[in-house]
Design a protein around this motif. Sequence first.
Motif, PDB file in Angstrom:
ATOM      1  N   SER A 127       0.686  -1.325   0.037  1.00 19.82           N
ATOM      2  CA  SER A 127      -0.266   0.060   0.115  1.00 19.82           C
ATOM      3  C   SER A 127       0.938   1.222  -0.028  1.00 19.82           C
ATOM      4  N   ASP A 128       0.460   2.254  -0.935  1.00 13.38           N
ATOM      5  CA  ASP A 128       1.191   3.482  -0.732  1.00 13.38           C
ATOM      6  C   ASP A 128       0.933   4.364   0.247  1.00 13.38           C
ATOM      7  N   ASN A 129      -0.023   3.931   1.087  1.00 12.34           N
ATOM      8  CA  ASN A 129      -0.274   4.674   2.690  1.00 12.34           C
ATOM      9  C   ASN A 129       0.742   4.130   3.555  1.00 12.34           C
ATOM     10  N   ALA A 130       1.458   5.053   4.190  1.00 11.29           N
ATOM     11  CA  ALA A 130       2.547   4.507   5.201  1.00 11.29           C
ATOM     12  C   ALA A 130       1.690   3.677   6.360  1.00 11.29           C
ATOM     13  N   TYR A 131       0.452   3.983   6.862  1.00 13.68           N
ATOM     14  CA  TYR A 131      -0.037   3.671   7.985  1.00 13.68           C
ATOM     15  C   TYR A 131      -0.540   2.063   7.686  1.00 13.68           C
ATOM     16  N   VAL A 132      -1.361   2.051   6.426  1.00 11.99           N
ATOM     17  CA  VAL A 132      -1.841   0.579   6.047  1.00 11.99           C
ATOM     18  C   VAL A 132      -0.622  -0.341   5.665  1.00 11.99           C
ATOM     19  N   GLY A 133       0.276   0.371   5.077  1.00  9.65           N
ATOM     20  CA  GLY A 133       1.911  -0.468   4.814  1.00  9.65           C
ATOM     21  C   GLY A 133       2.322  -0.713   6.074  1.00  9.65           C
ATOM     22  N   SER A 134       2.394  -0.038   7.254  1.00  5.56           N
ATOM     23  CA  SER A 134       3.016  -0.597   8.409  1.00  5.56           C
ATOM     24  C   SER A 134       2.481  -1.814   9.080  1.00  5.56           C
ATOM     25  N   ILE A 135       0.840  -1.737   8.716  1.00 12.03           N
ATOM     26  CA  ILE A 135       0.314  -2.967   9.547  1.00 12.03           C
ATOM     27  C   ILE A 135       0.423  -4.181   8.720  1.00 12.03           C
ATOM     28  N   SER A 136       0.391  -3.837   7.286  1.00 11.27           N
ATOM     29  CA  SER A 136       0.501  -4.975   6.425  1.00 11.27           C
ATOM     30  C   SER A 136       1.834  -5.783   6.597  1.00 11.27           C
ATOM     31  N   ASP A 137       3.111  -4.892   6.781  1.00  7.31           N
ATOM     32  CA  ASP A 137       4.352  -5.355   7.100  1.00  7.31           C
ATOM     33  C   ASP A 137       4.407  -6.333   8.246  1.00  7.31           C
ATOM     34  N   PRO A 162       2.788  -9.626  19.844  1.00 10.98           N
ATOM     35  CA  PRO A 162       1.235  -8.754  19.969  1.00 10.98           C
ATOM     36  C   PRO A 162       0.477  -8.896  18.798  1.00 10.98           C
ATOM     37  N   SER A 163      -1.016  -9.373  19.161  1.00 10.07           N
ATOM     38  CA  SER A 163      -1.635  -9.300  17.951  1.00 10.07           C
ATOM     39  C   SER A 163      -2.070  -7.714  17.301  1.00 10.07           C
ATOM     40  N   VAL A 164      -2.759  -7.947  16.067  1.00  9.08           N
ATOM     41  CA  VAL A 164      -2.813  -6.683  15.666  1.00  9.08           C
ATOM     42  C   VAL A 164      -3.879  -5.880  16.182  1.00  9.08           C
ATOM     43  N   ASN A 165      -4.752  -6.390  16.979  1.00 11.13           N
ATOM     44  CA  ASN A 165      -5.702  -5.595  17.889  1.00 11.13           C
ATOM     45  C   ASN A 165      -4.982  -5.069  19.087  1.00 11.13           C
ATOM     46  N   ALA A 166      -3.971  -5.719  19.580  1.00  9.26           N
ATOM     47  CA  ALA A 166      -3.180  -5.292  20.687  1.00  9.26           C
ATOM     48  C   ALA A 166      -2.417  -4.113  20.582  1.00  9.26           C
ATOM     49  N   LEU A 167      -2.005  -4.103  19.105  1.00 11.12           N
ATOM     50  CA  LEU A 167      -1.067  -2.826  18.527  1.00 11.12           C
ATOM     51  C   LEU A 167      -1.771  -1.621  18.108  1.00 11.12           C
ATOM     52  N   TRP A 168      -2.782  -1.767  17.528  1.00  7.78           N
ATOM     53  CA  TRP A 168      -3.610  -1.094  16.592  1.00  7.78           C
ATOM     54  C   TRP A 168      -5.265  -0.779  17.403  1.00  7.78           C
ATOM     55  N   HIS A 169      -5.495  -1.553  18.078  1.00  5.27           N
ATOM     56  CA  HIS A 169      -6.929  -1.705  18.740  1.00  5.27           C
ATOM     57  C   HIS A 169      -7.832  -2.358  17.742  1.00  5.27           C
ATOM     58  N   ALA A 170      -8.882  -2.693  17.998  1.00  3.37           N
ATOM     59  CA  ALA A 170     -10.045  -3.661  17.563  1.00  3.37           C
ATOM     60  C   ALA A 170     -10.656  -3.183  16.332  1.00  3.37           C
TER      61      ALA A 170
END
Length: 375
Positions: free
Chosen positions: A79-89, A149-157
């Motif tokens: 993703s060109d979006n840095a926020y989405v890209g960081s979660i995907s990575d 840490p799960s995704v919801n632990a780092l970025w919320h539900a």
Amino acid sequence: APGRSAPSRLRTCETAELSVAAGPAEASQKARQSWPFQKNLRYLHVMENAPKITLEQIQAPIADRIRSYERYIASILHSDNAYVGSISDYILGNRGKQLRPLLVLLSAALHGEIGQRSYMGASLVEMIHTASLIHDDVVDEAYVRRGKPSVNALWHARTAVLIGDYIFARTYHVCLQNKGWDMLTEVTRSIHEVSEGELIQTEQTEKLAMTREIYYDIIYKKTAALLGACGATGAISVGADEEHVNRMREFGNNLGVAFQIKDDILDYSPMEVTGKPTGGDMRERKITLPLLYVLEQSTPAERDLLLAKLSDVRNSPDHVEYLCRAVERGGGLDHARQCMAEYRDKALAFLEGYPDSDVLHSLRLFADFVLSRDK
């Protein structure tokens, strides 16, 4: 078809039939003395004392293709979006053993030359499975996944639900854009099975009324159906005929049952081995095969006591230790190991007739790995 039950061949094992016929008092002893039981326990003893099978061994014949697949999957989730890209990575960096895409690629290699369609099929099963785990962690309020840490632990539900949806949508889009309807049809059929299996298990957890038929129906839908889709999707991706697609689906179906029974056995292992609390299923009031077997062999009074302990486990966590001891003493773990080995044998029977090759050897190692893994 929607709502279908597990195929009848997935509902029982030879030891189960021996045990039920024998009656509570003598079933366990008769089952332990049976030829299939003794044969498979000897096989499992050899497996436990043999050098551990590694994923690197299984991957060896297609190692270069796996590296190409890694580049492919990184590209489709970019993703060109840095926020989405960081979660995907983060998700891409914590994907576990990746057994499902590996099965897709090995199945493809057994029937032809791995190519872009094979990578697309592998990404389809892996990303749908990954997205479902992200959503599971939100529902279960789980904050650790594979020791991280799960995704919801780092970025919320809310973010976890949305990124799961993003992965679903992105994977579907790539598949449809590249005319992968045949593979998408195969995989989505298994996804509704997974959802239905979870719902059935939720109902049974509330009722505490598990039967062997319902148990096998649940694990077929929750686990086996997707592994069956992996085997079939790999064959489809290289243009295999219907007979060979069906054979690989059945290979995955039966291996998937063995895989889930192994998970049920591992639930009784110490936390230092698996990284999960011992008796996690029982803490959620789930009846899996080891406990189910003991319940089947118990007198009505014994059964009532065990179910009472399980029913109250949320208020009295010490009941878990009592139930674990009861399962061990009652032969529940040995019975589950026997059934697991039988399904592994059923899976391998679908590989008979293929010419000997390094890929075929890896598929057999794959089946052994399912039984020998410790987490």
